[in-house]
Design an enzyme around this catalytic site. Structure first.
Site, mmCIF file in Angstrom:
data_model
loop_
_atom_site.group_PDB
_atom_site.id
_atom_site.type_symbol
_atom_site.label_atom_id
_atom_site.label_comp_id
_atom_site.label_asym_id
_atom_site.label_seq_id
_atom_site.Cartn_x
_atom_site.Cartn_y
_atom_site.Cartn_z
ATOM 1 N N TYR A 186 1.104 -32.187 35.100
ATOM 2 C CA TYR A 186 0.633 -33.536 35.418
ATOM 3 C C TYR A 186 1.450 -34.615 34.708
ATOM 4 O O TYR A 186 2.225 -34.327 33.807
ATOM 5 C CB TYR A 186 -0.857 -33.716 35.210
ATOM 6 C CG TYR A 186 -1.497 -33.408 33.873
ATOM 7 C CD1 TYR A 186 -0.804 -33.381 32.683
ATOM 8 C CD2 TYR A 186 -2.877 -33.155 33.834
ATOM 9 C CE1 TYR A 186 -1.437 -33.125 31.484
ATOM 10 C CE2 TYR A 186 -3.522 -32.895 32.632
ATOM 11 C CZ TYR A 186 -2.794 -32.879 31.457
ATOM 12 O OH TYR A 186 -3.434 -32.634 30.274
ATOM 13 N N GLU A 187 1.304 -35.841 35.197
ATOM 14 C CA GLU A 187 2.161 -36.967 34.783
ATOM 15 C C GLU A 187 3.636 -36.690 35.079
ATOM 16 O O GLU A 187 4.521 -37.164 34.377
ATOM 17 C CB GLU A 187 1.964 -37.310 33.305
ATOM 18 C CG GLU A 187 0.592 -37.820 32.953
ATOM 19 C CD GLU A 187 0.261 -39.153 33.605
ATOM 20 O OE1 GLU A 187 1.179 -39.833 34.074
ATOM 21 O OE2 GLU A 187 -0.931 -39.495 33.652
ATOM 22 N N GLY A 188 3.890 -35.914 36.106
ATOM 23 C CA GLY A 188 5.262 -35.583 36.485
ATOM 24 C C GLY A 188 5.676 -34.252 35.902
ATOM 25 O O GLY A 188 5.692 -34.074 34.687
#
Length: 599
Positions: free
Chosen positions: A440-442
């Site tokens: 998550y968050e890239g």
């Protein structure tokens, strides 16, 4: 589950001795009241809360999980009560502006609290943690009326917030999202669509949840240039901090996940929910990315937390568990076997965890200091310089530290042997909880493309040079320091090689753009190991100075130097393999036809 103890001595080492944050705070116009006594009191009290309240709930959250019903989501036993204590203690408001009821403290100090919260109970910490995105969005882009309606309650923690981005058909590629926003006669918008993977999207810990939602206006341009941002509250507000009727937003279900069971990961349905445009039309991504660096540093903390908690559990177990005799002679003559900490391979695993945890803390705290300057720097030049430095370090911190944090958590299981696979010890929970941080968050791959493609090659290497110049100056200053020779010589060579590697990749990428994607993850890992080498060399230098001056904490400083030597001798050589792989060529990945992957 390991009993979390806040690593206060190391936290203070990084803050006071490595980064000299008190001098840093004196340079911030808004931090003049941030005295050493205040900082110590905040960290001490925060540690107590995390150790005594949050840590005991970590396993509870994993075993119970969240429970969905049509009435909402029930969080695990004790979560709601802990959150009430958190709000009553004033913790949510630490770094927010005083005009909204915040305490106006530096973000870097708030991040120390975030580290302790996340390490002691990551699932619980996500509930207040997700509110920061909503707070920052409204503070930076909201109208005065929106700020008055939402900021005080969000800042106090009485309400929580979310970021609603991902949809079933699109993850990181937000350009193809489908959620719609239709204008209403009263100036509001009717939001329709489904969002997935929304952490803390529904829960019973606060009276209202403020969703920040990406959606498309009618006739908006295709792709990322046609996305707008909206405030969509769970309950409508009366403008004075009260809640009114329920909005047409609901949690359709919660995900059944590998880890972080104590946090509700929701499918959120917006069925003509009333929302309010925040920021300019079709500039939603621009508004969102103004705080993404801070969100990604928040995720980097999970890598640090995984390494720290797994190290604490492993160290205690290795000192107590008896197995076999030391190869160099009996170390525990009164027992049937020696404690496993005497065995070289166990030492390898423990030192790897320790090196990653303490190196991560230095990198993250340094990056947070840059964040202080981004928000509160005295001049535009200071703010711009800090923003560019933070922009370069953020993908390294987020991706590299979560990768090595996950490695450290796996090593924690390995130290325990078969017991590590058993849930009652809690080591396997750390592995499960941490795995999401790499996504998550890239994902690591997306962060790597950001680093190599956008931050390095698109700036003609200027962002890299800004950081490697720091390393060059440090190496030059220590060139004649015989005690630092084992650190400075390899660091100086690596710094030069980093630039050479970048140039080689850049040259091949001019002929084939796929070379960037081919090299990017290895380049990011290379960059991460190089970055931590710089911070470990600096920490070794500080420790040497303290020992030379005379200290009652010899063991602490000698441990720093020993861990730095371990890092340089046993971990830093990984860069050689990553450099070779980064130059391996895109053809090794792309020349195989897709249909030939089948067997």
């Amino acid at each position: 589950m390991p009993e979390y103890k806040a690593p206060l001595r190391d936290i203070k080492f990084v803050m006071d001795e490595l980064l000299n944050v008190q001098s840093h705070y004196s340079e911030l116009p808004t931090a003049e009241m941030t005295t050493p006594d205040m900082v110590d009191a905040i960290i001490q009290e925060g540690a107590k809360f995390c150790e005594q309240v949050l840590s005991p709930l970590n396993r509870v959250g994993d075993e119970e999980g969240c429970v969905w019903s049509e009435d909402g989501v029930k969080t695990p036993t004790g979560f709601k009560e802990a959150y009430q204590q958190y709000v009553e203690g004033g913790w949510p408001s630490m770094t927010s502006a005083e005009e909204f009821g915040g305490q106006g403290l530096p973000e870097s100090l708030g991040l120390v609290m975030s580290e302790m919260v996340g390490t002691s109970n990551w699932s619980w910490g996500m509930y207040p943690g997700l509110s920061h995105g909503a707070i920052n969005t409204i503070a930076l882009h909201g109208t005065e009326e929106q700020k008055a309606s939402y900021m005080p309650k969000l800042v106090s923690g009485e309400w929580t917030g979310t970021m609603c981005l991902t949809e079933p058909h699109c993850g990181s590629d937000l350009g193809i999202l489908r959620s719609k926003a239709e204008p209403n006669a009263d100036g509001s918008y009717s939001i329709t669509g489904t969002k997935i993977f929304i952490s803390a999207g529904e829960h019973d810990m606060a009276e209202n949840i403020v969703h920040i939602v990406l959606a498309r206006l009618p006739d908006a341009p295709q792709g990322t240039k046609g996305i707008s941002l909206f405030i969509v509250p769970k309950f409508m507000t009366d403008g004075d901090g009260g809640v009114g009727e329920r909005n047409a937003v609901s949690c359709g279900s919660i995900e059944h996940k590998m880890g972080i069971h104590g946090n509700s990961t929701c499918v959120m349905n917006f069925d003509g929910a009333k929302g309010y445009l925040i920021g300019p039309e079709n500039k939603g991504l621009n508004c969102m990315f103004t705080f993404m660096n801070f969100a990604r540093i928040g995720t980097a903390l999970q890598g640090l937390g995984a390494a720290e908690l797994s190290f604490q559990g492993s160290l205690a177990y290795a000192k107590d568990r008896l197995a076999m005799r030391s190869l160099s002679g009996v170390k525990n003559p009164d027992g049937p076997a020696d404690p496993i900490i005497v065995h070289p391979d166990v030492r390898r695993m423990l030192l790897t965890q320790k090196a990653f945890a303490e190196g991560a803390r230095a990198l993250i705290y340094y990056t947070a200091v840059q964040g202080d300057f981004v928000h509160h720097g005295a001049t535009e030049e200071v703010r711009k310089e800090a923003d560019e430095m933070m922009g370069f370090l953020t993908p390294i911190a987020k991706a590299f530290l979560t990768e090595v944090g996950y490695e450290a958590s796996n090593l924690g299981m390995q130290v325990f042997g078969g017991h590590g696979f058993i849930s009652e010890w809690g080591m396997e929970q750390i592995v499960r909880d941490t795995r999401i941080a790499l996504m998550y968050e890239g994902t690591t791959g997306i962060q790597a493309l950001d680093l190599l493609g956008r931050k390095v090659l698109m700036t003609q290497g200027e962002s890299l040079k800004r950081f490697t110049k720091l390393i060059h100056v440090f190496c030059k200053e220590q060139a004649d320091n015989e005690q630092m020779k084992d650190f400075i010589e390899p660091l100086a060579k690596l710094n030069k090689d980093w630039g050479d590697l970048t140039m080689k990749i850049g040259m091949t990428a001019m002929k084939n753009r796929d070379e960037v994607g081919s090299a990017s993850v290895d380049y990011l890992m290379y960059s991460g190991y190089a970055t931590l080498a710089y911070f470990w060399a600096r920490m070794a230098f500080v420790a040497q100075q303290k020992l030379a001056e005379g200290t009652t904490e010899e063991a602490f400083y000698k441990s720093k130097i020993h861990t730095a030597r371990f890092y340089f001798k046993r971990i830093l050589p990984r860069t050689a393999g990553h450099a070779i792989s980064a130059l391996g060529g895109a053809d090794t990945l792309m020349d195989l036809d897709a249909e030939h992957f089948a067997f």
